[in-house]
Design a protein around this motif. Structure first.
Motif, mmCIF file in Angstrom:
data_model
loop_
_atom_site.group_PDB
_atom_site.id
_atom_site.type_symbol
_atom_site.label_atom_id
_atom_site.label_comp_id
_atom_site.label_asym_id
_atom_site.label_seq_id
_atom_site.Cartn_x
_atom_site.Cartn_y
_atom_site.Cartn_z
ATOM 1 N N ASP A 144 2.484 11.778 1.475
ATOM 2 C CA ASP A 144 2.713 11.079 3.022
ATOM 3 C C ASP A 144 3.448 9.403 2.799
ATOM 4 O O ASP A 144 3.901 9.206 3.866
ATOM 5 N N ARG A 145 3.383 9.035 1.528
ATOM 6 C CA ARG A 145 3.825 7.582 1.672
ATOM 7 C C ARG A 145 5.102 7.737 0.864
ATOM 8 O O ARG A 145 5.972 6.592 0.640
ATOM 9 N N ARG A 184 0.815 -1.102 -0.122
ATOM 10 C CA ARG A 184 -0.078 -0.020 -0.027
ATOM 11 C C ARG A 184 0.818 1.341 0.008
ATOM 12 O O ARG A 184 0.392 2.172 0.380
ATOM 13 N N GLU A 219 -5.432 8.310 -2.335
ATOM 14 C CA GLU A 219 -5.238 8.533 -1.166
ATOM 15 C C GLU A 219 -5.836 7.283 -0.326
ATOM 16 O O GLU A 219 -5.056 6.856 0.552
ATOM 17 N N SER A 235 -3.466 4.657 2.000
ATOM 18 C CA SER A 235 -3.758 5.065 3.482
ATOM 19 C C SER A 235 -3.444 3.664 4.216
ATOM 20 O O SER A 235 -3.529 2.608 4.080
ATOM 21 N N SER A 236 -2.503 4.206 5.231
ATOM 22 C CA SER A 236 -2.011 2.908 6.103
ATOM 23 C C SER A 236 -2.966 2.557 7.280
ATOM 24 O O SER A 236 -3.071 1.747 7.831
ATOM 25 N N ASP A 237 -4.465 3.132 6.969
ATOM 26 C CA ASP A 237 -5.414 2.778 7.757
ATOM 27 C C ASP A 237 -6.303 1.706 7.334
ATOM 28 O O ASP A 237 -7.105 1.001 7.805
ATOM 29 N N SER A 238 -6.029 1.348 5.861
ATOM 30 C CA SER A 238 -6.743 0.541 5.046
ATOM 31 C C SER A 238 -6.166 -1.046 5.310
ATOM 32 O O SER A 238 -5.465 -1.154 5.496
#
Length: 108
Positions: A64-65, A28, A101, A105-108
């Motif tokens: 961000d990544r 990701r 996005e 996302s690290s939340d996915s």
């Protein structure tokens, strides 16, 4: 507002490009990646002018990544000092950029 990037590298063959593309997307770090080529490259290396065949790998990610994607490319790349460059996207369709996005996302 998120920053959106096109990140590129080159590889010596399609298989190593595909491995980089697949592993970055699986982690990701990129929403998508394309491998194109071969392309003819002309360069300076070890003090000499050279010429060779390479494959381009293009990743779509967010600012961000980026640092994690860059580290991943460098760690997984078959060359010891690979090219890793990024260009910020000035525009893009809103839905596509939201998908980039969400996909990174690290939340996915």
């Amino acid at each position: 507002m998120a920053v959106h990037l096109l990140v590129t590298t080159t590889t010596p063959d399609r298989d190593s490009g595909a491995k980089l593309a697949g592993s970055a997307v699986a982690a990701r770090l990129a929403a998508t990646a394309q491998v194109t080529g071969p392309v003819a490259s002309f360069f300076w290396h070890l003090g000499e002018q050279g010429e060779g065949e390479e494959w381009n790998v293009t990743f779509k990610t967010t600012g961000d990544r980026y640092a994690e994607l860059e580290a991943h490319i460098i760690e997984q790349h078959p060359w010891s000092k690979p090219e890793v460059t990024a260009v910020e996207l000035g525009r893009g369709s809103a839905e596509y950029l939201r998908w980039v996005e969400a996909s990174t996302s690290s939340d996915s």
